[in-house]
Enzyme design. Structure first.
Site, PDB file in Angstrom:
ATOM      1  N   CYS A  65      36.805 -33.832 -43.598  1.00 26.71           N
ATOM      2  CA  CYS A  65      35.764 -32.822 -43.335  1.00 26.71           C
ATOM      3  C   CYS A  65      36.333 -31.548 -42.729  1.00 26.71           C
ATOM      4  CB  CYS A  65      34.691 -33.398 -42.433  1.00 26.71           C
ATOM      5  SG  CYS A  65      33.937 -34.848 -43.154  1.00 26.71           S
ATOM      6  N   HIS A  76      30.890 -27.592 -39.252  1.00 20.35           N
ATOM      7  CA  HIS A  76      30.825 -28.641 -40.276  1.00 20.35           C
ATOM      8  C   HIS A  76      29.476 -29.346 -40.131  1.00 20.35           C
ATOM      9  CE1 HIS A  76      31.481 -32.162 -42.600  1.00 20.35           C
ATOM     10  NE2 HIS A  76      31.658 -32.952 -41.560  1.00 20.35           N
ATOM     11  N   ASN A 131      25.878 -34.474 -45.260  1.00 20.71           N
ATOM     12  CA  ASN A 131      27.285 -34.156 -44.995  1.00 20.71           C
ATOM     13  C   ASN A 131      28.074 -34.181 -46.314  1.00 20.71           C
ATOM     14  OD1 ASN A 131      29.993 -34.207 -44.315  1.00 20.71           O
ATOM     15  ND2 ASN A 131      29.767 -35.697 -42.660  1.00 20.71           N
TER      16      ASN A 131
HETATM   17  N1  ACO Z   1      18.121 -46.536 -40.840  1.00 22.74           N
HETATM   18  C1  ACO Z   1      17.529 -47.295 -39.911  1.00 22.74           C
HETATM   19  N2  ACO Z   1      18.171 -47.876 -38.897  1.00 22.74           N
HETATM   20  C2  ACO Z   1      19.499 -47.682 -38.816  1.00 22.74           C
HETATM   21  C3  ACO Z   1      20.213 -46.901 -39.761  1.00 22.74           C
HETATM   22  C4  ACO Z   1      19.463 -46.322 -40.804  1.00 22.74           C
HETATM   23  N3  ACO Z   1      20.033 -45.553 -41.751  1.00 22.74           N
HETATM   24  N4  ACO Z   1      21.505 -46.897 -39.426  1.00 22.74           N
HETATM   25  C5  ACO Z   1      21.644 -47.616 -38.310  1.00 22.74           C
HETATM   26  N5  ACO Z   1      20.422 -48.118 -37.947  1.00 22.74           N
HETATM   27  C6  ACO Z   1      20.098 -48.970 -36.809  1.00 22.74           C
HETATM   28  C7  ACO Z   1      21.274 -49.774 -36.350  1.00 22.74           C
HETATM   29  O1  ACO Z   1      21.377 -50.967 -37.099  1.00 22.74           O
HETATM   30  C8  ACO Z   1      20.925 -50.006 -34.903  1.00 22.74           C
HETATM   31  O2  ACO Z   1      19.985 -51.062 -34.852  1.00 22.74           O
HETATM   32  P1  ACO Z   1      20.072 -52.207 -33.705  1.00 22.74           P
HETATM   33  O3  ACO Z   1      19.938 -51.451 -32.406  1.00 22.74           O
HETATM   34  O4  ACO Z   1      18.942 -53.112 -34.036  1.00 22.74           O
HETATM   35  O5  ACO Z   1      21.444 -52.794 -33.882  1.00 22.74           O
HETATM   36  C9  ACO Z   1      20.192 -48.738 -34.488  1.00 22.74           C
HETATM   37  O6  ACO Z   1      19.774 -48.112 -35.702  1.00 22.74           O
HETATM   38  C10 ACO Z   1      21.064 -47.778 -33.702  1.00 22.74           C
HETATM   39  O7  ACO Z   1      22.308 -47.646 -34.377  1.00 22.74           O
HETATM   40  P2  ACO Z   1      23.423 -46.688 -33.848  1.00 22.74           P
HETATM   41  O8  ACO Z   1      24.609 -46.778 -34.729  1.00 22.74           O
HETATM   42  O9  ACO Z   1      23.585 -46.914 -32.378  1.00 22.74           O
HETATM   43  O10 ACO Z   1      22.708 -45.264 -34.061  1.00 22.74           O
HETATM   44  P3  ACO Z   1      23.142 -43.869 -33.510  1.00 22.74           P
HETATM   45  O11 ACO Z   1      22.075 -43.292 -32.672  1.00 22.74           O
HETATM   46  O12 ACO Z   1      24.540 -43.884 -32.953  1.00 22.74           O
HETATM   47  O13 ACO Z   1      23.182 -42.995 -34.843  1.00 22.74           O
HETATM   48  C11 ACO Z   1      24.719 -42.094 -36.434  1.00 22.74           C
HETATM   49  C12 ACO Z   1      24.073 -43.356 -35.875  1.00 22.74           C
HETATM   50  C13 ACO Z   1      23.631 -41.199 -37.012  1.00 22.74           C
HETATM   51  C14 ACO Z   1      25.692 -42.512 -37.542  1.00 22.74           C
HETATM   52  C15 ACO Z   1      25.450 -41.356 -35.294  1.00 22.74           C
HETATM   53  O14 ACO Z   1      26.273 -42.249 -34.586  1.00 22.74           O
HETATM   54  C16 ACO Z   1      26.274 -40.222 -35.800  1.00 22.74           C
HETATM   55  O15 ACO Z   1      25.775 -39.259 -36.334  1.00 22.74           O
HETATM   56  N6  ACO Z   1      27.591 -40.278 -35.647  1.00 22.74           N
HETATM   57  C17 ACO Z   1      28.469 -39.270 -36.184  1.00 22.74           C
HETATM   58  C18 ACO Z   1      28.758 -39.658 -37.580  1.00 22.74           C
HETATM   59  C19 ACO Z   1      29.310 -38.534 -38.381  1.00 22.74           C
HETATM   60  O16 ACO Z   1      28.932 -37.413 -38.205  1.00 22.74           O
HETATM   61  N7  ACO Z   1      30.204 -38.888 -39.289  1.00 22.74           N
HETATM   62  C20 ACO Z   1      30.809 -38.003 -40.148  1.00 22.74           C
HETATM   63  C21 ACO Z   1      31.629 -37.009 -39.392  1.00 22.74           C
HETATM   64  S1  ACO Z   1      33.190 -36.797 -40.002  1.00 22.74           S
HETATM   65  C22 ACO Z   1      33.003 -36.478 -41.533  1.00 22.74           C
HETATM   66  O17 ACO Z   1      32.191 -35.663 -41.782  1.00 22.74           O
HETATM   67  C23 ACO Z   1      33.739 -37.258 -42.567  1.00 22.74           C
END
Ligand code: ACO
Length: 339
Positions: free
Chosen positions: A119, A262, A292
């Site tokens: 990215c 980004h 993304n």
């Molecule tokens: N829909 C519904 N529920 C979901 C989903 C979904 N798509 N995905 C995860 N959950 C659930 C999980 O299973 C979890 O449930 P549980 O508590 O029963 O176990 C709950 O939601 C919370 O999950 P977390 O992973 O803790 O959610 P979080 O608030 O951290 O959000 C996210 C996840 C959106 C991925 C966040 O961590 C994030 O944005 N991280 C950065 C990721 C990123 O930007 N990556 C790319 C950057 S680098 C590049 O661009 C290549």
């Protein structure tokens, strides 16, 4: 053809372009495939839909269209381009897709190669291309960021598949005088020791070759990500590197016209903007439409904002790319556009 300025040492951003696949998948539609919903995705990421390359398009096609649009805005002929850098982690061909794009563009005098930095790829490629121009050996470069992560996400893994989409964006840059330099400053960083939180690794499958020997079969596993670690990395490192750049150049964040990060997650954009007290209306975001798109996000967003008149000639832009590697970087840019 325009005359080459005498005291070369700078680069000007003179054109932009972008291209997106025709297939669109909304959050609600994705909810028919995996256990997710629009409310969860929007509130956690700001993403509303993403584009996915279908059977009648390729990443090279999108890169070509984005590059062609940037050439048109710049008013350049394809033959006048010296360098094409294609930032991508998902080429159509592992040997490189940039030469294919060069051929489609008819840029017969350009050297073309791929650059991989996930990215951060577009920003790394922009800075790389600028060094060729600043050194005086080349005059015109096309920097394209394009990715097709729809190929490499597990569409049954709701933790990752909701985040990504496909697209391409491009910027035309040309050598100019030091006084007119649009790349005011930049900083690029890598930390492979922390790279395990975001990978697209080899399958690791070995097959018998002849008696007593094996060979590795090519192929990759789907994207593997520890979302929370990536989130923490982004909200720690992006403000730090941007802060270093702004203070080194004695630029008050108030003076910025735009924050162009980004596009990974709206919460990351908001956290960085808040850190520098940058108001929401100066933060460029198109996550709602595209998610993304990896190396494509920055030029895709820039092109949209140039075309709709938000980004204007002379505007000062703080940009930052970050992602797998881990890799990250920031730059202070001034958009010029065509004259
Ligand atoms: N829909 C519904 N529920 C979901 C989903 C979904 N798509 N995905 C995860 N959950 C659930 C999980 O299973 C979890 O449930 P549980 O508590 O029963 O176990 C709950 O939601 C919370 O999950 P977390 O992973 O803790 O959610 P979080 O608030 O951290 O959000 C996210 C996840 C959106 C991925 C966040 O961590 C994030 O944005 N991280 C950065 C990721 C990123 O930007 N990556 C790319 C950057 S680098 C590049 O661009 C290549």
């Amino acid at each position: 053809m325009a005359e080459t300025p005498k005291n070369i040492g700078g680069v000007a951003l003179v054109g932009s372009g972008s291209a997106i696949p025709s297939q669109k998948v909304t959050n609600d539609e994705l909810g028919m495939r995996v256990d997710t919903n629009d409310l969860w995705i929007k509130s956690r990421t700001g993403i509303g839909a993403r584009r996915v390359i279908g059977p009648n398009e390729t990443l090279s096609d999108l890169s070509h269209l984005a590059g062609e649009a940037a050439l048109q805005m710049a008013g350049w002929s394809p033959e006048s381009v010296d360098l094409i850098l294609l930032a991508t982690s998902t080429p159509d061909d592992l040997f490189g897709s940039a030469p294919k794009v060069q051929a489609k563009l008819g840029a017969c005098n350009a050297v073309a190669f791929d650059l991989t930095a996930a990215c951060s790829g577009f920003l790394f490629a922009l800075v790389t291309a600028a060094q060729f121009l600043r050194g005086g050996s080349m005059r015109r470069a096309l920097v394209i960021g394009a990715d097709q992560l729809s190929r490499w996400v597990d569409w049954d893994d709701r933790r990752t598949c909701v985040l990504f989409g496909d697209g391409a964006g491009a910027v035309a840059i040309e050598a100019t005088s030091t006084e007119e330099d649009a790349l005011i400053d930049f900083k690029l960083k890598s930390d492979g020791a922390r790279g395990d939180c975001l990978n697209l690794p080899q399958l690791g499958e070995f097959l018998p070759l002849i008696t007593g020997t094996t060979h590795q079969r090519g192929g990759f596993s789907p994207v593997q990500m520890n979302g929370q670690e990536v989130y923490k990395f982004a909200v720690r490192e992006v403000p730090a590197i941007l802060g270093e750049l702004l203070s080194a150049n004695k630029i008050d964040p108030e003076k910025l016209n735009w924050l162009l990060l980004h596009q990974a997650n709206q919460r990351i954009l908001d956290a960085v903007a808040q850190r520098f007290s940058i108001p929401q209306d100066k933060v460029l975001s198109n996550l709602a439409d595209y998610g993304n798109t990896s190396a494509a996000t920055i030029p895709l967003m820039l092109d949209e904002a140039v075309k709709d008149g938000r980004v204007q000639s002379g505007h000062l832009i703080a940009t930052s790319g970050f992602g797998a590697g881990l890799s990250w970087g920031a730059a202070l840019l001034r958009w010029r556009g065509p004259i």
